[in-house]
Structure formats: structure tokens, C-alpha cells
Design an enzyme around this catalytic site. Structure first.
Site, PDB file in Angstrom:
ATOM      1  N   ASP A 214       0.838  -1.196   0.000  1.00  0.00           N
ATOM      2  CA  ASP A 214       0.000   0.000   0.000  1.00  0.00           C
ATOM      3  C   ASP A 214       0.882   1.258   0.000  1.00  0.00           C
ATOM      4  OD1 ASP A 214      -2.808   1.014   0.404  1.00  0.00           O
ATOM      5  OD2 ASP A 214      -1.881   1.929   2.152  1.00  0.00           O
ATOM      6  N   GLU A 263      14.484 -14.797  -0.312  1.00  0.00           N
ATOM      7  CA  GLU A 263      14.967 -15.823   0.618  1.00  0.00           C
ATOM      8  C   GLU A 263      13.988 -16.991   0.714  1.00  0.00           C
ATOM      9  OE1 GLU A 263      15.727 -14.418   4.578  1.00  0.00           O
ATOM     10  OE2 GLU A 263      16.719 -12.632   3.784  1.00  0.00           O
TER      11      GLU A 263
HETATM   12  C1  GLC Z   1      -4.383   2.970  -0.692  1.00  0.00           C
HETATM   13  C2  GLC Z   1      -5.611   2.119  -0.534  1.00  0.00           C
HETATM   14  C3  GLC Z   1      -6.727   2.983  -0.056  1.00  0.00           C
HETATM   15  C4  GLC Z   1      -6.345   3.598   1.272  1.00  0.00           C
HETATM   16  C5  GLC Z   1      -5.017   4.330   1.161  1.00  0.00           C
HETATM   17  C6  GLC Z   1      -4.463   4.654   2.517  1.00  0.00           C
HETATM   18  O1  GLC Z   1      -4.527   3.929  -1.678  1.00  0.00           O
HETATM   19  O2  GLC Z   1      -5.890   1.454  -1.725  1.00  0.00           O
HETATM   20  O3  GLC Z   1      -7.937   2.280   0.055  1.00  0.00           O
HETATM   21  O4  GLC Z   1      -7.339   4.504   1.675  1.00  0.00           O
HETATM   22  O5  GLC Z   1      -4.051   3.550   0.525  1.00  0.00           O
HETATM   23  O6  GLC Z   1      -3.974   3.506   3.140  1.00  0.00           O
END
Ligand code: GLC
Ligand code: CA
Length: 530
Positions: A214, A263
Site C-alpha cells: 500500500d 529468501e
Molecule cells: C491505498 C488504498 C486505499 C487507502 C489508502 C491509505 O490507496 O488502496 O484504500 O485509503 O491507501 O492507506
């Protein structure tokens, strides 16, 4: 003599051919938004046991892997992207045993499992943030500006709207690129690196096949946290390197994660959710010693227009070629308006867009429900909404709940088999024809179109990889060759005639063949055997 191809050819029954190393290079990966997929215990919220119960569905659909959105312990300020404990499953979604069972059952079914990891920020309820001494080291705290520190340290805005800084009752400010409940971590601190490596090992040891990372472009901030310039941020996000997005320093972190993934046996992968200003900068995330894939948001953002589509396809492939990574393709996810609605052409266009995407070389990401042709739900009542960006005006479009409405599985009335106790967001009253049950076995349904396309994709050697060769096509149409297949796309709102390209294999809408010419309907895509 006129011949109509009205339905996809039936899916052959033999098992898919063995696929060699580099499973991810042409994989079709299905995004499960856990909260909205299937509810096993009747509380109206999708959960891990619900996913487990539906693995046969995913297997029959023909995808290679599932990506599960965050199911970790979380106050759910941002749908679980605010993690309080990265090694625990939130009771809303089940238990660690459920996660273990799900990974095992998926593997037994021949499906890989990718999980979300959220390294840019934690929840404000994370023990690190709760402890003021630890927090000051491991998050981004700064004194305020102004005579009494009453102004934020710089002009950065939250992606969800409003300032990216919140003042604590101790008087200093902390950075949150997203909601105030999501403080940004300080990646200059080695403890943060060590903790995320340990978290990854925890889940790799449990058997996951990789991570969707993310905000993979956000962990490193420019030294000195410079201002952007009044009012400029919204215009520049996504089109320029910003002091908090796509800084070169993030690549060193990805290199350490690649070494860690390597790994482990079994080809575990890292996928960057990175918003980079260009295809070239995106390719930096998938250099041979970095991650395996990066989401192609340039493709997602393209409109239904031949010049734009061809341009973004060519640019994406060209940018990936020098680094040797596969391109990826995506039309929908849990953060954007579903493509059936976004592309503006209803179900016909959505089906055509899906067939086009699945004919491209590389890896494709499907978002749950697109295989049912679900539209965006645009009339959710305000009191039902949960997306934090909805409550912070002027942020990231603010309407991400409309693509997160729970899936319709069966029956004529809500919750359409989603669970036995309703659904956390209301489902439309007219979704009965869209359920999995209603579409299964109907050769004209969108679900069967996806199933057949995925099946063909596995069977036609090389369809998921290799190059693309553009062919001449009438205005408003695209035609390109792939191994064994010629793909035509009619982006116009009306039918078009073309010289018969071959034998129709699969079409998003009925094509008509008359001697040496073919008529393809408006907003359609056809795969022809050549
Ligand atoms: C990414 C996710 C989204 C979230 C953001 C903050 O863009 O896809 O849903 O709100 O990160 O974590
Ligand atoms: Ca549940």
C-alpha cells in the site's frame, strides 16, 4: 450466408496446462475486498471464512491468485488501511486460524494468496503511536509554525482532504498523508525497517505468496519537508514527483524487501501500489532487484478512446521492456468508480474493456464484482457511507463506498446470499439479475464471458506474455495481433464493418459474418483465431 456468434464457446473441461516459473508474469489476480465479499456469520460484514467458502467460485472463474485487502486488527477508520496490529486478524474478519485455513485451502485449490501490507502509516491506535516517547521517534512529528506553533509545519494536504497535519495535545504536530487516524511512519528510523521485515516474515512463514504494498511510493519524504506551494498539490498529485510521493529514496526500501522475498521459495512477489507520474518512473519500482509488479494506474485512467488506449498500452509496454518486468492492467479497484460506470458506456463497454484487457500481454487485476458487470452504486444514502474521504470534503473524490457494496451471490432480494444478516452497505433492489446464481450457465452473461476469456487465456500459448502487434483498423477501432489471436475493439457507439479477420473465438457482443466481412457491434471486443 450470415452467421451470428451469440455466445462464448463453451469452456473445455481438461485441466489447464502446467505453467512454469514466473507464475506472476501473466497471472490474473482477483482482488477480494474482504468486508464486501461473503459473510459467514450473519453480521453483515464479509470475513475470511466467507472467502474460504467461496474459493470454489474463484477457482471456477479461472483466476490464478487472490489479493486480500487488509483484515488486520484495526479501528476501521479507513476500511482496515489503519492497522493497529499487523500480526492479528480483526475479530470482524475472523481469527489467525481462519487466515491460516484460508491460505491452506486456497493453495489446495491451486490459487495463490497475496495480502495487503500497509507500511506508510499505522493506525493511531497502534502501540507505537500510543506511547508518546516511541511515537516521537517512529512517526513524523514537527513543531508548528506561527508564534505559538499554532500553524501546521508545512502546506501539505491529506489525500482525503484538509491539512496533512494534526496537532497533539502536547502541542506538536504529526503528519498523516491520509486520515488523522493514519499517522505516517518515520522511515528514517531503523526500528521501522526491522519491524516491517519481521511482519513480512510472519506472513511469509504462514504461507502467503506475496504482498500488495500500500502506498509504496510514499514512505520516504523529501529532506526538510518542503512546502509545495499554495493550492498546487491537487493539480500535481499523480503528474509530478512530490516531496511525499515517488521520492527516489523509496527504492532502497523495495530492494531490501525483494531480497527478503527471494529468501523464500515458491516465487513470493511484491506488488507496488505506486502512483508515479509516468510509466517510466513506475518502471523503476520493478527493476530486477525491486518489486515484481506495479499497478498500472495510467491504464485505469485512460478513457474509452482509441488514441488514448493505444497510447497508454504502448507506453506501458515500452516502459517495462528495459527492466524486464511484465506490464499490469487494471480497470477497477476499491478506490475508484467501477469501470462499468466510469467508462460511460454501460455494460456493453465494460464487457468490451474487460476482453481488451485480458488480451494484453502481462498480468491483469480483476476487482470483485466486475465479472458480474456490477455498476457503481451512486445513490447510497449519506448515513450509510463509511469512506473517510467522504467526510473530509475536497479529498480523493470522496465516494469510494459506491464500489464497495457487498456482492450479490444468489436469490431475488438483498442481501442476495451475501450472508444471512443483511449487508454493511445497502445493495440495490434491482441486483437480482446480476447475482452469481442468475448468471452461472447463461452463455450471454458477463460472468460466463469472464470465465471463457480466462479459460482461453490459459489455453492459448503465449496469450499472457510476449509482444503486441498493431494492425490497420477503421477509424474508431483497434486491432492487434497476439499469439494465435487477433483482437478487435470497436470503441464507437455504432456497428462497424471490417474484413473478416479469422474465426471468432469469443466476443463481448454478437458479431455478424457475411462472406469475407464481419460486422462488429458498437462498444465491443472480439478475439479471432488466426
Ligand atoms: C491505498 C488504498 C486505499 C487507502 C489508502 C491509505 O490507496 O488502496 O484504500 O485509503 O491507501 O492507506
Ligand atoms: Ca461476518
Amino acid at each position: 450466408m450470415t452467421q451470428e456468434l451469440t455466445s462464448p464457446s463453451p469452456a473445455p473441461q481438461a485441466p489447464a496446462p502446467h505453467r512454469g516459473p514466473g507464475w506472476w508474469r501473466d497471472a490474473v489476480i482477483y482482488q477480494v475486498y474482504v468486508r464486501s465479499f461473503a459473510d459467514s456469520n450473519g453480521d453483515g460484514i464479509g470475513d475470511l471464512r466467507g472467502v474460504c467458502g467461496r474459493l470454489p467460485y474463484l477457482k471456477a472463474l479461472g483466476v490464478d491468485a487472490v489479493w486480500l485487502t487488509p483484515f488486520y486488527a484495526s479501528p476501521q477508520a479507513d476500511g482496515g488501511y489503519d492497522v493497529a496490529d499487523y500480526r492479528a486478524v480483526d475479530p470482524l474478519f475472523g481469527s489467525l486460524d481462519d487466515a491460516r485455513d484460508l491460505i491452506g485451502a486456497a493453495h489446495d485449490a491451486g490459487l495463490r494468496v497475496i495480502i495487503d501490507i500497509v507500511p506508510n502509516h499505522t493506525s493511531d491506535r497502534h502501540p507505537w503511536f500510543q506511547d508518546p516517547a516511541l511515537a516521537r521517534e517512529r512517526y513524523v512529528f514537527r513543531p508548528g509554525k506561527g508564534e505559538r506553533g499554532e500553524l501546521p509545519p508545512n502546506d501539505w494536504e491529506s489525500i482525503f482532504g484538509g491539512p496533512a497535519w494534526t496537532r497533539t495535545d502536547r502541542g506538536d504536530w504529526y503528519l498523516h498523508l491520509f486520515a488523522p487516524e493514519q499517522p505516517d511512519l518515520n522511515w528514517d528510523n531503523p526500528d521501522v525497517h526491522a519491524e516491517f521485515a519481521a511482519i513480512m516474515r510472519f506472513w511469509l512463514d504462514l504461507g502467503v505468496d506475496g504482498f500488495r504494498i500500500d502506498v509504496a511510493h510514499g514512505m520516504v519524504k523529501a529532506p526538510g519537508l518542503p512546502d509545495i506551494g499554495h493550492g498546487e498539490q491537487a493539480r500535481l498529485v499523480g503528474s509530478q514527483v512530490l516531496p511525499f510521493f515517488d521520492q527516489d529514496g523509496v527504492h532502497a526500501i523495495h530492494r531490501t524487501w525483494r531480497r527478503l522475498l527471494d529468501e523464500y521459495d515458491g516465487e513470493r512477489i511484491g506488488v507496488a501500489e505506486a502512483w508515479a507520474p509516468s510509466a517510466e518512473r513506475l518502471a523503476l519500482y520493478v527493476r530486477p532487484d525491486e518489486l515484481h509488479q506495479a499497478f498500472n494506474f495510467h491504464y485505469l485512467r485512460a478513457s474509452w478512446d482509441v488514441t488514448e488506449l493505444r497510447g497508454v498500452i504502448d507506453e506501458s509496454l515500452a516502459a517495462m521492456r528495459p527492466v524486464g518486468a511484465p506490464a499490469t492492467w487494471v480497470l477497477s479497484n476499491h478506490d475508484v468508480v467501477r469501470h462499468r460506470t466510469r467508462l460511460g458506456g454501460g455494460l456493453d463497454r465494460a464487457r468490451a474493456a474487460a476482453l481488451l484487457m485480458l488480451a494484453l500481454p502481462g498480468s491483469a487485476y480483476l476487482y470483485q464484482g466486475e465479472e458480474l458487470g456490477l455498476p457503481e452504486v451512486t445513490d447510497l444514502p449519506d448515513e450509510a457511507r463509511q469512506d473517510p474521504s467522504f467526510f473530509r470534503a475536497n479529498g480523493q473524490d470522496g465516494f469510494r463506498d459506491g464500489c464497495r457494496v457487498p456482492l450479490p451471490w444468489s436469490g431475488d432480494l438483498p442481501p442476495y446470499g451475501f450472508g444471512s444478516g443483511g449487508s454493511w452497505l445497502p445493495q440495490p433492489a434491482d441486483w437480482a439479475p446480476l447475482t452469481v446464481e442468475a448468471q452461472t450457465g447463461d452463455p450471454g452473461s458477463t460472468l460466463e464471458l469472464y470465465r471463457t476469456a480466462l479459460d482461453l487465456r490459459r489455453r492459448l500459448p503465449g496469450l499472457g506474455d510476449g509482444e503486441i502487434s498493431w494492425q490497420p483498423a477503421p477509424e474508431g477501432l483497434l486491432a492487434f495481433r497476439r499469439p494465435g489471436v487477433l483482437c478487435t475493439v470497436n470503441t464507437l457507439g455504432r456497428a462497424a464493418a471490417l474484413p473478416l479477420p479469422g474465426k471468432p473465438l469469443l466476443s463481448s457482443a454478437p458479431v455478424t459474418i457475411d462472406g469475407a466481412s464481419a460486422v462488429v457491434p458498437g462498444d465491443s471486443c472480439t478475439w479471432w483465431a488466426i
